[in-house]
Scaffold this motif. Structure first.
Motif, PDB file in Angstrom:
ATOM      1  N   VAL A 107     -16.369  33.278  58.962  1.00 48.72           N
ATOM      2  CA  VAL A 107     -14.743  34.092  58.537  1.00 48.72           C
ATOM      3  C   VAL A 107     -13.894  32.884  58.620  1.00 48.72           C
ATOM      4  N   ALA A 108     -13.008  32.913  57.718  1.00 43.24           N
ATOM      5  CA  ALA A 108     -12.047  31.944  57.782  1.00 43.24           C
ATOM      6  C   ALA A 108     -10.727  32.695  57.934  1.00 43.24           C
ATOM      7  N   ALA A 109     -10.027  32.316  58.847  1.00 40.71           N
ATOM      8  CA  ALA A 109      -8.553  32.694  59.295  1.00 40.71           C
ATOM      9  C   ALA A 109      -7.552  32.023  58.493  1.00 40.71           C
ATOM     10  N   VAL A 110      -7.017  32.547  57.304  1.00 39.37           N
ATOM     11  CA  VAL A 110      -5.889  31.719  56.447  1.00 39.37           C
ATOM     12  C   VAL A 110      -4.650  32.043  56.933  1.00 39.37           C
ATOM     13  N   GLY A 111      -3.819  30.971  57.583  1.00 39.52           N
ATOM     14  CA  GLY A 111      -2.509  31.278  57.823  1.00 39.52           C
ATOM     15  C   GLY A 111      -1.584  29.945  56.998  1.00 39.52           C
ATOM     16  N   GLY A 112      -0.882  30.597  56.223  1.00 41.93           N
ATOM     17  CA  GLY A 112      -0.284  29.739  55.288  1.00 41.93           C
ATOM     18  C   GLY A 112      -1.051  29.242  54.115  1.00 41.93           C
ATOM     19  N   VAL A 113      -0.914  27.992  53.544  1.00 42.51           N
ATOM     20  CA  VAL A 113      -1.436  27.847  52.343  1.00 42.51           C
ATOM     21  C   VAL A 113      -2.787  27.309  52.384  1.00 42.51           C
ATOM     22  N   ALA A 114      -3.900  27.608  51.676  1.00 40.86           N
ATOM     23  CA  ALA A 114      -5.107  26.689  51.628  1.00 40.86           C
ATOM     24  C   ALA A 114      -5.206  26.362  50.158  1.00 40.86           C
ATOM     25  N   ALA A 115      -5.059  24.891  50.006  1.00 39.38           N
ATOM     26  CA  ALA A 115      -5.284  24.257  48.899  1.00 39.38           C
ATOM     27  C   ALA A 115      -6.462  23.204  48.612  1.00 39.38           C
ATOM     28  N   GLY A 116      -6.716  23.025  47.375  1.00 41.20           N
ATOM     29  CA  GLY A 116      -7.711  22.202  46.920  1.00 41.20           C
ATOM     30  C   GLY A 116      -9.126  22.451  47.789  1.00 41.20           C
ATOM     31  N   ALA A 117      -9.595  21.254  48.480  1.00 39.16           N
ATOM     32  CA  ALA A 117     -10.651  21.709  49.090  1.00 39.16           C
ATOM     33  C   ALA A 117     -10.637  22.597  50.521  1.00 39.16           C
ATOM     34  N   GLY A 118      -9.448  22.654  50.868  1.00 36.28           N
ATOM     35  CA  GLY A 118      -9.057  23.672  51.763  1.00 36.28           C
ATOM     36  C   GLY A 118      -9.226  25.110  51.399  1.00 36.28           C
ATOM     37  N   ALA A 119      -8.897  25.471  50.165  1.00 30.06           N
ATOM     38  CA  ALA A 119      -9.198  26.662  49.548  1.00 30.06           C
ATOM     39  C   ALA A 119     -10.715  26.742  49.097  1.00 30.06           C
ATOM     40  N   SER A 120     -11.282  25.549  48.928  1.00 29.00           N
ATOM     41  CA  SER A 120     -12.779  25.927  48.636  1.00 29.00           C
ATOM     42  C   SER A 120     -13.476  26.329  50.007  1.00 29.00           C
ATOM     43  N   LEU A 121     -13.276  25.737  51.134  1.00 28.00           N
ATOM     44  CA  LEU A 121     -13.510  25.797  52.356  1.00 28.00           C
ATOM     45  C   LEU A 121     -13.598  27.273  52.667  1.00 28.00           C
ATOM     46  N   ALA A 122     -12.348  27.869  52.428  1.00 20.67           N
ATOM     47  CA  ALA A 122     -11.998  29.301  52.419  1.00 20.67           C
ATOM     48  C   ALA A 122     -13.079  29.978  51.876  1.00 20.67           C
ATOM     49  N   PHE A 123     -13.185  29.970  50.634  1.00 19.74           N
ATOM     50  CA  PHE A 123     -14.019  30.364  49.577  1.00 19.74           C
ATOM     51  C   PHE A 123     -15.587  30.379  50.103  1.00 19.74           C
ATOM     52  N   ALA A 124     -15.884  29.393  50.368  1.00 18.02           N
ATOM     53  CA  ALA A 124     -17.328  29.246  51.026  1.00 18.02           C
ATOM     54  C   ALA A 124     -17.788  30.060  52.318  1.00 18.02           C
ATOM     55  N   CYS A 125     -16.729  30.746  53.165  1.00 14.11           N
ATOM     56  CA  CYS A 125     -16.994  31.670  54.061  1.00 14.11           C
ATOM     57  C   CYS A 125     -17.393  32.866  53.545  1.00 14.11           C
ATOM     58  N   ASP A 126     -18.052  33.774  54.309  1.00  6.01           N
ATOM     59  CA  ASP A 126     -18.346  35.314  54.128  1.00  6.01           C
ATOM     60  C   ASP A 126     -17.042  36.100  53.680  1.00  6.01           C
ATOM     61  N   PHE A 127     -16.232  36.087  54.814  1.00  7.29           N
ATOM     62  CA  PHE A 127     -15.120  36.874  54.961  1.00  7.29           C
ATOM     63  C   PHE A 127     -13.753  35.844  55.112  1.00  7.29           C
TER      64      PHE A 127
END
Length: 266
Positions: A107-127
């Motif tokens: 699970v990625a808990a995303v507060g604020g911006v997720a950009a570049g590889a940061g967005a990619s890491l969130a996308f790689a999570c199941d939720f």
């Protein structure tokens, strides 16, 4: 482990926190090494039944590559003739393989911006649980780069090929409400509720039938690149694995007794 990445074991839940809030959790080399090692550790530890990935502070989940450090690496590369982006093979690829490939829910808990590889890491999570203030920006093309950290694989599977092409070639910030509509977010919550909601959700997964969850993940990934006949054989293999688990026996007994099952993750 570097202080730029925090690792906490909460029962069966591993909480991994990118801890550079002053830099919006940008990924310098020390952080990438620590994050890679933390995710490999979580993937291999049988005591870990689910993983929660998050970032410190309210401004960002992670803005990807630390460009200040990267500029220095580009200068060194020009002087030495060596490649400047060895970090993909050394850091990002093993990190994403551990994150996306582990047979336990993430699970990625995303507060604020997720950009570049940061967005990619969130996308790689199941939720992905997002704060209402969160947003995704692929960012790569904005600095004349292509996608990395698995975004070319994960993003089309989340939003479709055409929309993935748009988001990668024409990067913009996708705010939380749109992210929910596109399928990039599992749920969106008020900012002050993000930490508690994401942890509770991840803990619920950690208490679930994690052998079955792992098999579901493997089956979905396999089915994305194999024929129906091949997938049917894989489902047979994985269903045998799940059917022989102790959790399956617990679930069947609980169902007959009309009780809530208490899974063991084995």
């Amino acid at each position: 482990m570097s202080d730029s990445v925090l690792y906490e074991l909460d029962g069966g839940l591993a909480v991994v926190t990118i801890n550079r809030p002053e830099a919006m959790n940008a990924l310098d080399v020390a952080t990438k090494v620590a994050l890679r090692d933390a995710m490999v550790r979580a993937a291999e530890d049988t005591a870990v039944r689910a993983v929660l990935l998050t970032g410190s502070g309210e401004r960002a989940f992670c803005v990807g590559q630390d460009l200040n450090e990267h500029l220095g690496q580009l200068k060194i590369a020009e002087e030495t003739g060596e490649g400047a982006l060895r970090t993909v093979a050394e850091h990002y690829n093993p990190l994403v393989r551990a994150l996306a490939g582990m047979r336990k829910p993430t699970v990625a808990a995303v507060g604020g911006v997720a950009a570049g590889a940061g967005a990619s890491l969130a996308f790689a999570c199941d939720f992905r649980v997002l704060s209402e203030k969160a947003g995704f920006n692929t960012a790569f093309a904005g600095i004349a780069l292509t996608a990395d950290s698995g975004a070319s694989w994960t993003l089309p599977r989340l939003v479709g090929h055409a929309r993935a092409t748009e988001l990668l070639m024409l990067p913009r910030t996708v705010k939380a409400p749109e992210a929910l509509e596109l399928g990039l977010a599992t749920r969106v919550v008020p900012a002050e509720e993000l930490a508690a909601t994401a942890r509770a959700f991840a803990r619920e997964l950690a208490a679930g039938p994690t052998v079955a969850y792992g098999a579901i993940k493997e089956s979905l990934a396999y089915g994305a690149s194999h024929s129906l006949d091949e997938l049917l054989d894989k489902e047979d293999e994985l269903q045998t694995l799940a059917g022989e688990s102790e959790d399956h026996r617990i679930a069947v007994r609980a169902f007959i007794a009309k009780e809530k099952p208490e899974y063991l993750g084995r």
